[in-house]
Scaffold this active site. Structure first.
Site: not given
Length: 850
Positions: A513, A203, A160
């Site tokens: 996600s 994120h 990620d």
């Protein structure tokens, strides 16, 4: 793959036209936001990595490039999971490269994305740790309170945007003795670091918290798992396949047992490189959990790569009953009411108002659309405006010019709030609220002169009005090639999890996600509990113990939307029956005639007692991506019609340690083939009367129409397909001849949109006088492989710019400028499942020279 709900790109819809004509104006694709990287490719060679055959194939490939006099640059070699290389080579040599026999595959460099919107400012405020509300609805709290499983000694890799390893949720450490983050690397150069510190994105830190965070009352699903953090996504939320492949290889080398990938390339296919990497990881007994994607508003076939991989656990997003939300406290008539609000846009300082005036913004005509100057006094106030009729930018500008302190926009439909993104900067904090909240506030404000509002950045628990439904943004399947996707759903909306310390420590994000790490954490718990790398056990328990969701009318949502439904961690960890159905329940492509489909479901009793079960067939809503006039339908149309199901037996009694199978037959002969339906349903095994046990669901899906009767080219948007000038982006008259200089931005551009999966597209050049006779090639081996055409800009069409070059098929390395004359471009499009029926599009006449 983060999506904070529907992203309202102000002004985008204003570009739509009311009538389709030869002179239709179409929106221009920003070239700096494309997901295709020009002149870069990932090549895999024949032979396995590290073998003499594989090494010889790589050497032969590069020798062939030199023989063909094709210049190239090697950026990366892959010798572990892949036998390949990431190279730079001009796009015009694509066909020549493809013709080299030792090139097993050639993949254009395609960026993957985690987010289709900019970072949100409202993340950037200090927040305390709070518990994950979703745990109550998925059995995680029950696991935590009644078992010892917490992920201890299980290695979980996260590919990620990195992690803020200074965060207390991860021990405020990195690779030190006793630290849970023991592995990691940064493959992206934008931070100038080799460690995977996440400071500019957030994120990856948010994903890691859902999976394995541990800070006071905040706990991830597997809060004691050992982490490997592989930063392959940059500050711009994009990841190059060059880095993603290296990250996957390192995860394998480091011995990860589970890998979470919460990003992807829209419109995915299973032979794209990222999907291939998932297959390779699984071949090495590593489970890979992926986010299904956030393109659900675009209808069927929108699951991303790598989630389309047959061997991934593809996770969509489910809405659960209680969620956190940002809010504003409205005080009116002596009563204070908390009202949910979206995050504000990023370009202005964070809103922080206490007891500010709250009022509607009215025009001189008395409406509250904000499309004309505000007539009433709104100075220093938070101004309530209704959506519709003009861009959000216009509304904000009018409120700003009237002296308003902030803008609150209420929706005109019951959809999610969404996030405001302006066309250009307006120095006004702005956010959205739900339609029903807005209408209630309008009534209160009309009845009371004085109202105030307090707006900060804290969160509050609210009832979720979309509860127990698949999230509207969650991508639909099926995989265009066969397997059912998504596999299941997990909580993904308004998830409260860790953020980098410089972004406030904790905050909300939404998207598949957030759903994927929930399931990745469950897989870690299953491994800790003793589950081996065996699809009959671990994979069956994860997928088949999930709970399918129903709509308000009691109808099951399509398998193409929800897989087997909402994950149940406790059931997965304690189930005694395992079913071998993971890879032998395909999608049935019944394109040409009605058929009967028999298949077997195999079972094993891992418990200590006799298991007594009954079987039942449950029909889901059938869906269609084809509307009136065989034009693409988004969202998909629904029907209660379904296939019929019969069983070889309606009951099962199996002793501890025994195994067997039962037969199921599906028949779709009662379905109307002209309705273009994709049908689906569940075979459910449930505990017989007097017995105990869980309900297991086995999904099936099939097509009940001849797809060759549908034009793969959708003509419903902007008058597509059409040809435009790169400098103007206006559809040119298809009956006229158009001259181009092929300099500057004066190039012909063909715009196409696919409404069904496309397997291959070749582009040929023909003389205008003989438009059906190929003269030269532009791209012989251009494999579009688009389930549907989408990119991070939100536009849904393919843009092909022709530079006036062509080549003979026999010598693809000899690329030359087409001589003076009149030509047409001939697109040969091979859809999937159409009995090899090629479809064509011929461009208007292109004149080269005078």
């Amino acid at each position: 793959m983060l999506s904070t709900g529907r992203v309202y790109q102000a002004g985008l819809l204003a570009l739509a036209i009311s009538a389709l004509s030869a002179q239709a104006q179409v929106p221009r694709l920003p070239t700096d936001n494309s997901l295709l990287v020009p002149n870069e490719y990932l090549i895999t060679f024949t032979g396995e990595p590290g073998t003499s055959e594989g090494i010889a194939a790589a050497n032969d490939f590069f020798a062939s490039l030199k023989t063909k006099k094709i210049p190239y640059t090697i950026y990366e070699n892959y010798t572990t999971l892949l036998n390949g290389a990431y190279i730079g080579v001009e796009d015009k040599y694509y066909d020549a490269v493809h013709s080299i026999s030792t090139a097993a595959s050639i993949s254009a460099s395609r960026l993957s994305i985690t987010d289709d919107s900019p970072p949100i400012n409202d993340k950037s405020t200090a927040n305390p740790p709070l518990p994950m509300l979703a745990d109550e609805y998925t059995g995680v709290n029950l696991v935590r309170n009644s078992t010892k499983w917490d992920g201890t000694n299980v290695k979980v890799g996260i590919i990620d945007s990195g992690i803020d390893y200074n965060h207390p949720a991860f021990g405020s450490c990195y690779k030190t003795k006793g630290c849970r983050i023991q592995y990691g690397h940064n493959y992206v150069s934008d931070t100038g670091r080799t460690d995977p510190l996440d400071t500019c994105n957030g994120h990856g830190t948010h994903v890691a918290g859902i999976l394995a965070g541990n800070h006071g009352v905040f706990k991830g699903v597997a809060p004691n798992a050992t982490l490997g953090i592989y930063r392959a996504v940059g500050c711009d939320n994009k990841g190059s396949v060059q880095h993603l492949a290296k990250a996957a290889e390192q995860a394998y080398k480091d011995g990860m047992q589970v890998v979470n990938i919460s990003f992807g390339s829209p419109g995915g296919w299973s032979d794209w490189v990222m999907s291939t990497l998932v297959d390779k990881l699984r071949a090495h007994q590593i489970h890979v959990v992926t986010g299904a994607g956030n393109n659900g508003m675009d209808g069927l076939w929108t699951v991303v790569s790598p989630a389309v991989s047959r061997y991934s656990i593809a996770v969509g997003s489910m809405e659960v009953p209680k969620i956190y939300s940002l809010y504003m406290n409205v005080t009116v008539g002596g009563k204070t009411i908390p009202v949910r609000r979206s995050e504000q846009q990023t370009t202005v300082p964070l809103i922080n108002l206490k007891d500010a005036p709250f009022t509607r913004g009215l025009s001189s005509a008395g409406d509250d659309y904000g499309c004309s100057p505000i007539a009433n006094d709104v100075k220093g106030a938070v101004v309530l405006i209704q959506r519709q009729y003009c861009s959000l930018t216009t509304k904000a500008a009018n409120v700003y010019n009237a002296g308003g302190a902030a803008l609150a926009v209420y929706n005109t439909d019951s959809s999610d709030m969404g996030v405001i993104i302006f066309e250009y900067e307006v120095n006004l904090p702005s956010f959205t609220i739900f339609q029903n909240d807005g209408q209630a506030l309008v009534a209160l404000l009309d009845a009371n002169k004085d109202a105030t509002v307090t707006v900060d950045h804290s969160v509050f628990v609210f009832d979720n009005q979309f509860a127990t439904a698949p999230a509207f943004y969650s991508s639909w399947g099926p995989n265009p090639e066969g397997p059912i996707k998504p596999d299941l759903l997990a909580p993904g909306s308004y998830i409260y999890s860790s953020l980098p310390l410089n972004q406030g420590s904790y905050g909300l994000m939404s998207g598949t996600s957030m759903a994927a790490p929930y399931v990745a954490g469950l897989v870690a718990l299953l491994i800790q509990s003793g589950a081996t790398f065996d699809d009959n056990n671990l994979m069956s328990n994860v997928i088949h113990t999930a709970t399918p969701a129903k709509n308000a009318a009691g109808q099951f949502y399509s398998v193409a939307q929800q897989g087997t439904g909402l994950v149940n961690a406790y059931n997965a960890l304690t189930a005694n029956l395992a079913f071998r159905t993971r890879y032998n329940l395909p999608t049935y492509y019944d394109d040409f005639s009605y058929s009967t489909y028999p298949f077997a479901i195999y079972y094993e009793n891992h418990g200590k007692e006799v298991a007594n079960y009954k079987f039942a067939a449950k029909t889901c809503l059938s869906v269609s991506g084809v509307g009136t006039g065989t034009v693409m339908a988004t969202p998909p149309l629904t029907s209660t019609a379904g296939a019929s199901v019969s069983f070889s037996t309606t009951s099962l009694s199996t002793k501890a340690g025994s195994n067997g199978n039962f037969q199921v037959t599906i028949t779709n002969s009662k379905l109307d083939r002209k309705a273009f339906l994709i049908y689906s349903g569940y075979i459910q095994a449930y505990a017989a009367s007097g017995s105990t046990g869980y309900t297991y669901s086995f999904p099936y899906m099939g097509y009940a129409y001849d797809s060759s009767s549908i034009s793969v080219l959708d003509k419903s948007l902007y008058g597509l397909p059409c040809m435009v000038r790169q400098s103007e982006y206006q559809c040119l008259d298809p009956s006229a001849s158009h001259k181009f200089t092929f300099t500057g931005r004066d190039f012909p551009v063909i715009l196409l949109r696919f409404q069904a999966p496309v397997a291959q597209m070749m582009i040929k050049v023909a003389y205008a006088a003989t438009p059906t006779k190929n003269h030269a090639s532009v791209e012989d081996y251009f494999f579009s492989l688009q389930s549907r055409t989408m990119d991070s800009t939100g536009y849904q069409y393919v843009e092909k710019v022709w530079d006036g070059m062509g080549h003979a098929t026999s010598t693809p390395q000899n690329v030359y400028k087409m001589p003076k004359g009149k030509y047409v471009l001939r697109f040969q499009i091979q859809p999937v499942r159409t009995n090899n029926k090629v479809q064509y599009y011929t461009s208007p006449t292109i004149e080269i020279g005078s």
